[in-house]
Design an enzyme around this catalytic site. Structure first.
Site, PDB file in Angstrom:
ATOM      1  N   LYS A  51      32.189  39.838  38.125  1.00  0.00           N
ATOM      2  CA  LYS A  51      30.879  40.271  38.629  1.00  0.00           C
ATOM      3  C   LYS A  51      29.763  39.708  37.749  1.00  0.00           C
ATOM      4  CE  LYS A  51      32.724  44.370  40.906  1.00  0.00           C
ATOM      5  NZ  LYS A  51      32.938  45.823  40.947  1.00  0.00           N
ATOM      6  N   GLN A  95      32.111  50.579  37.148  1.00  0.00           N
ATOM      7  CA  GLN A  95      33.392  50.143  37.700  1.00  0.00           C
ATOM      8  C   GLN A  95      34.329  51.346  37.816  1.00  0.00           C
ATOM      9  OE1 GLN A  95      33.931  47.102  38.885  1.00  0.00           O
ATOM     10  NE2 GLN A  95      36.027  47.578  39.479  1.00  0.00           N
ATOM     11  N   ASP A 118      26.492  49.436  44.906  1.00  0.00           N
ATOM     12  CA  ASP A 118      27.815  49.655  45.531  1.00  0.00           C
ATOM     13  C   ASP A 118      27.679  50.386  46.871  1.00  0.00           C
ATOM     14  OD1 ASP A 118      30.046  48.664  44.124  1.00  0.00           O
ATOM     15  OD2 ASP A 118      29.901  50.242  42.598  1.00  0.00           O
TER      16      ASP A 118
HETATM   17  N1  GUN Z   1      36.750  49.600  41.996  1.00  0.00           N
HETATM   18  C1  GUN Z   1      37.366  48.961  43.007  1.00  0.00           C
HETATM   19  N2  GUN Z   1      36.460  48.443  43.865  1.00  0.00           N
HETATM   20  C2  GUN Z   1      35.251  48.767  43.375  1.00  0.00           C
HETATM   21  C3  GUN Z   1      33.922  48.512  43.829  1.00  0.00           C
HETATM   22  O1  GUN Z   1      33.661  47.894  44.861  1.00  0.00           O
HETATM   23  N3  GUN Z   1      32.933  49.014  43.027  1.00  0.00           N
HETATM   24  C4  GUN Z   1      33.182  49.716  41.896  1.00  0.00           C
HETATM   25  N4  GUN Z   1      32.145  50.175  41.203  1.00  0.00           N
HETATM   26  N5  GUN Z   1      34.394  49.974  41.457  1.00  0.00           N
HETATM   27  C5  GUN Z   1      35.420  49.489  42.201  1.00  0.00           C
END
Ligand code: GUN
Length: 284
Positions: A51, A95, A118
């Site tokens: 990311k 995350q 998100d």
């Molecule tokens: N863990 C797995 N997928 C995601 C996501 O799209 N965003 C976040 N913040 N954590 C995740």
């Protein structure tokens, strides 16, 4: 036909990268995404790294905050509050999953709705289900983009989503519904799962179980989207929820793992960050 999420993600990111210098000129700074990782989960570490890399690639400012596994809920909430209040930050992402001693719901609710790249905040989820303007969660948004790119007509189709998580299964079902598919949400307790999945024109697997979708579960010509990311214990490599080699013979369209949904999730995260930045700069 194999849909390369990697290629489409590259295109989306190139479009964003082209816009950023113009925005910097206009608003005086680039979009800024802050990502928090608590603990040392290897998969999460790799996601967070990607990311950050994508953000830098498109010309954003990227801040990664790594906090130890022992971080208390209060400490994490204080960090989120600090980023919420920081006028130079446009997007805040924690995350998931967070360590067990931290209440995930409280963390999601703590992120300011206008920085929620998100789209997990309850206010955003409510807006999504009420068809009001909102941030579309990255993975389902990326999947719809891939279907459009592949020329799959969603309207009127039978879609089956396996998995009912807040991150993928539920918002995926909603986005397919909004495109006029008829949607069934299946899960680990669905009886006769193969019977249900064989009805699907569009099958989305989001369960996290290595190769659980076998060729006999797929109708000839179906579109198969694999959201699973699993470690194959035999090869040590990443593999999806779909038995790729066997299902390739049956499906008309399929996404690979890796190189399918994953890069699209991150490309949509970049788009969502841009959206939050523009709202922020335009005082919305
Ligand atoms: N863990 C797995 N997928 C995601 C996501 O799209 N965003 C976040 N913040 N954590 C995740």
């Amino acid at each position: 036909m194999i849909i390369s999420g990697k290629d489409l993600a590259k295109k989306i990111k190139a479009d964003i990268a082209e816009k950023v210098p113009v925005l910097v000129e206009k608003y005086g700074r680039a979009p800024h995404l802050a990502v928090i990782l608590v603990g040392e989960d290897p998969a999460s570490q790799s996601y967070v790294k990607s990311k950050g890399k994508d953000a830098e690639q498109v010309g954003y400012k990227s801040t990664t905050i790594r906090m130890p596994e022992s971080t208390s809920e209060e400490e994490l909430l204080a960090k989120i509050a600090e980023l919420n209040a920081d006028d130079t930050v446009d997007g805040v992402l924690v995350q998931l999953p967070v360590p067990k001693h931290i209440d995930e719901d409280r963390v999601i609710e703590a992120i300011s709705n206008d920085k929620d790249v998100d789209g997990f905040h309850p206010a955003n989820v409510a807006s999504l289900w009420q068809k009001r303007p909102c941030v579309y969660p990255c993975t389902p948004k990326g999947i719809i983009r891939m279907l459009d790119e592949a020329g799959v007509d969603i309207a009127g189709k039978e879609a089956v989503v396996i998995g009912r998580s807040n991150i993928v299964g539920l918002p995926m079902a909603k986005l397919l519904l909004d495109r006029n598919a008829t949607v069934t949400v299946a899960h680990s307790r669905t009886k006769n799962l193969a019977e249900v999945t064989r009805r699907a024109d569009i099958l989305v697997a989001a369960v996290g179980k290595l190769r659980m979708v076998t060729a006999d579960m797929v109708a000839p010509g179906a579109v198969v989207i694999d959201v699973g990311v699993n470690r194959d214990p035999e090869t040590g490599k990443l593999a999806g929820d779909v038995d790729y080699d066997a299902v390739c013979e049956v499906a008309s369209v399929i996404t690979p793992v890796p190189g399918g949904v994953g890069p699209m999730t991150r490309a949509c995260l970049m788009e969502n960050t841009l959206e939050c930045y523009l709202n922020h700069m335009q005082g919305k």
